[in-house]
Write an enzyme that holds these catalytic residues in place. Structure first.
Site: not given
Ligand code: AMP
Ligand code: MG
Length: 492
Positions: A85, A88, A108, A171, A247, A257
Site C-alpha cells: 500500500g 508514503r 509521493k 505524479r 506492485d 515507480d
Molecule cells: P517502492 O519501492 O517505492 O515501490 O515501495 C514499496 C513499498 O514500500 C510501498 O508500499 C511504499 O509505500 C513503501 N515505502 C517505501 N518508502 C517508504 C517510506 N519512506 N515510508 C513509508 N513507506 C515507504
Molecule cells: Mg512501488
C-alpha cells in the site's frame, strides 16, 4: 485550482483509506511542469503560485477532494507481501483531462499512512527528481509512462544516509491500479471485489476487452499486450526498470515507480541496477520473462472470472499469459527493425538483431551510441569498416564490421534508400537519454542546493532525437570506472 473527483475512493472503499498528507514547513518548487499542466487543462500560473504549491506539497486539500492512501499487495523479488500500500503516498483524486480521460493526481512523499510499516513516510529530493527525469524522458521517447507534474521541496530535513532535503512529487497516471491491487483485492474481498475491479479497469483502460466473448479474459489479454509493448519499448532503449515487483506493474500499461532504474551504458544483458538484486531477477535481459511471471500472478486472481470450471479457467489463463512471448517478439522485432532502418520487419529480423547484439556485447558497446551511430555509417556511404561505432574510440571488431556490411547489403536488397533509412533511424534512436553519470551529478548538485544542472538536463531530454551542437557531453558515455561501480539503491 484543481477540480478532483473521487471515483476510485467511492467505488472501492475496501481498497483505500481516507488520509491526509503531513503538513510541511516551507514548501517551494524545485520544478514545475508547465507543459503537462497545460495538457491537463490546469492553469500553470495559478498552480505554481503559493496556493498551488500548498496543494502540490500536501498542505492544502483542493476543494471537494477526498485524498486516500491506496492499498495493494505485491510480490517483491518473488516473495508475497499481503499488505504493502501507499506508505508514503496519497491519491489526491482524479482529474478529467480536456479530452475527457481520467488521470490520477498522486502525491509521493506526503507523510506516513497506515500502510507505512517502519517507514518515515517521506521522500527526498534526489529520488523524486530522478523519477521526474526518467518519466519525462520516457514521455519524450513515446514510451507509456506516468508523468511528473512537480517536485516540491518541503523545507524539512529527512534522514537517509545523512540528512537530505525532503520533497514531494506530484505524479500523474492513467491510474494507480497495479497487479498488486488485484492481489490485494482477491484476498480482501474475493471474486466479487476482483470482478468489480476488473470491470472498472475495462471501462477505464481497456474498453476494447468488452467486445471479447469472455470480457475478463479479454482484459487479461489487453494487459498482456500493454505490458509487452512497454517492456519491448524499454528494452529497445536499453532501459532497465530495476524493481519489476507486481506492485510496480500497472494494469494501464504505463511504466511506474522509477527508483533504482537506469538506461544501460555498455550492452550486457545481465546488467542490474538494484543493489539488492543479487540473483539478476530484474536484469535487462530478464525483463520479458519476469513480466510474464507477474502477469501469471494477475491471472491467478482472476481465475474465477474466466470460467466456473477451474481447470478450463487455468487453461485459458495459461494460454493468454503465455501469449506474452509472441506479442513481445512482435513488438520487439518491429522496434528493432525500425532502429535498423527497415521500412518493414525483415524475415530474418531476430537473427540480424541477435548477431548485432552478440557483437555489441563482445565489444562492450554503449547501447544508445551504437544504435545512433549506425545511421552515420549509412550517410558516409562506405562499408562502415572504418566507422568507429565503438564508444571508446577503439578499433571496430571484425565481427561488427562484417555485420555492418551484411546489414547495409540487406537494406539495399530490400530496396531501402540509405539516406531515407538514416533519417528514419534518427527519429527512433535517441542521442540524449538520462545517462547515469549525468543524472548522478545533477542529483548530487540538486541535493547540495543547485538546480541548474537538473534544469539543463530536463531541457536537453525534452528533445531526445535532435542532435544539437554544444550538447556533446550529454551524449558521451561514462567512464568505465563509473559504469562499473554504478548502482542505484532501493532505499529511496
Ligand atoms: P517502492 O519501492 O517505492 O515501490 O515501495 C514499496 C513499498 O514500500 C510501498 O508500499 C511504499 O509505500 C513503501 N515505502 C517505501 N518508502 C517508504 C517510506 N519512506 N515510508 C513509508 N513507506 C515507504
Ligand atoms: Mg512501488
Amino acid at each position: 485550482m484543481m477540480a478532483l473527483g473521487h471515483r476510485f475512493a467511492d467505488e472501492f472503499p475496501e481498497l483505500c483509506l481516507p488520509w491526509n498528507a503531513a503538513q510541511v514547513p516551507e514548501p517551494s518548487l524545485a520544478i514545475f511542469n508547465d507543459n503537462l499542466a497545460t495538457e491537463l487543462g490546469l492553469d500553470p500560473g495559478r498552480l505554481s503560485g503559493p496556493e498551488g504549491v500548498g496543494v502540490l506539497a500536501g498542505n492544502l486539500v483542493p476543494e471537494g477532494a477526498t485524498p486516500v492512501a491506496l492499498g495493494y499487495a505485491g510480490h517483491q523479488f518473488g516473495n508475497y507481501s499481503p499488505r504493502l500500500g501507499d506508505g508514503r503516498a496519497l491519491l489526491l483524486g482524479e482529474l478529467t483531462k480536456p479530452d475527457g480521460r481520467l488521470v490520477d493526481i498522486h502525491l509521493k512523499g506526503s507523510g506516513r499512512t497506515p500502510f507505512a510499516r517502519g517507514g518515515d513516510g517521506k521522500a527526498t529530493l534526489g529520488p523524486m527528481l530522478r523519477e521526474y527525469i526518467v518519466s519525462e524522458a520516457m514521455c519524450s521517447m513515446s514510451v507509456p509512462t506516468t508523468r511528473s507534474l512537480s517536485v516540491v521541496m518541503t523545507g524539512e530535513g529527512v534522514y537517509r544516509d545523512g540528512i537530505e532535503p525532503g520533497a514531494v512529487l506530484t505524479r500523474v497516471a492513467a491510474s494507480h491500479i497495479r497487479v498488486g491491487t488485484f492481489e490485494y483485492a482477491i484476498r480482501l474481498g474475493g471474486e466479487d471485489l476482483v470482478r468489480r475491479l476488473a470491470d472498472h479497469c475495462i471501462e477505464r483502460h481497456h474498453p476494447d476487452s468488452d467486445d471479447s466473448s469472455n470480457r475478463y479474459l479479454g482484459l487479461l489479454s489487453a494487459v498482456v499486450d500493454a505490458q509487452a509493448v512497454l517492456i519491448a519499448k524499454w528494452m529497445s532503449l536499453g532501459f532497465i526498470h530495476g524493481v519489476m515487483n507486481t506492485d510496480n506493474m500497472t494494469i494501464s500499461g504505463e511504466g511506474i515507480d522509477y527508483g533504482p532504474c537506469a538506461f544501460m551504458d555498455a550492452y550486457d544483458p545481465s546488467t542490474v541496477f538494484s543493489s539488492i538484486d543479487h540473483g539478476g531477477r530484474y536484469s535487462y535481459g530478464n525483463q520479458a520473462r519476469v513480466a510474464t511471471w507477474n502477469l501469471a500472478r494477475l491471472a491467478e486472481t482472476m481465475l474465477g472470472l474466466f470460467s466456473d470450471d477451474t481447470e478450463a479457467a487455468v487453461e485459458m489463463a495459461t494460454e493468454t499469459v503465455n501469449g506474452f512471448v509472441d506479442r513481445f517478439a512482435q513488438h520487439w522485432n518491429a522496434l528493432m527493425a525500425a532502429k535498423l532502418g527497415f521500412a518493414e520487419v525483415p524475415t530474418n529480423c531476430e537473427e540480424l538483431v541477435s548477431n548485432l547484439l552478440t557483437a555489441m556485447h563482445k565489444d562492450r558497446l554503449d547501447w544508445t551510441r551504437a544504435f545512433r551511430s549506425l545511421s552515420g555509417t549509412l550517410r558516409a556511404d562506405s562499408p562502415g569498416v572504418s566507422d568507429p561505432i565503438a564508444d571508446d574510440g577503439s578499433e571496430q571488431s571484425a565481427e561488427l564490421s562484417e555485420w555492418i556490411s551484411r546489414w547495409r547489403a540487406q537494406l539495399s536488397d530490400s530496396g531501402v534508400d540509405h539516406q531515407d533509412a538514416a533519417t528514419r533511424m534518427d527519429s527512433v534512436n535517441p542521442v540524449y537519454i538520462p545517462r547515469n553519470h549525468i543524472v548522478h551529478d545533477v542529483l548530487q548538485d540538486a541535493t547540495a542546493g543547485s538546480l541548474t544542472g537538473f534544469e539543463e538536463l530536463i531541457e536537453v531530454l525534452s528533445d531526445p532525437f535532435t542532435e544539437r551542437p554544444g550538447l556533446e557531453r550529454f551524449a558521451a558515455g561514462s567512464s568505465a570506472q563509473f559504469a562499473a561501480s554504478f548502482q542505484t539503491f532501493c532505499g529511496t
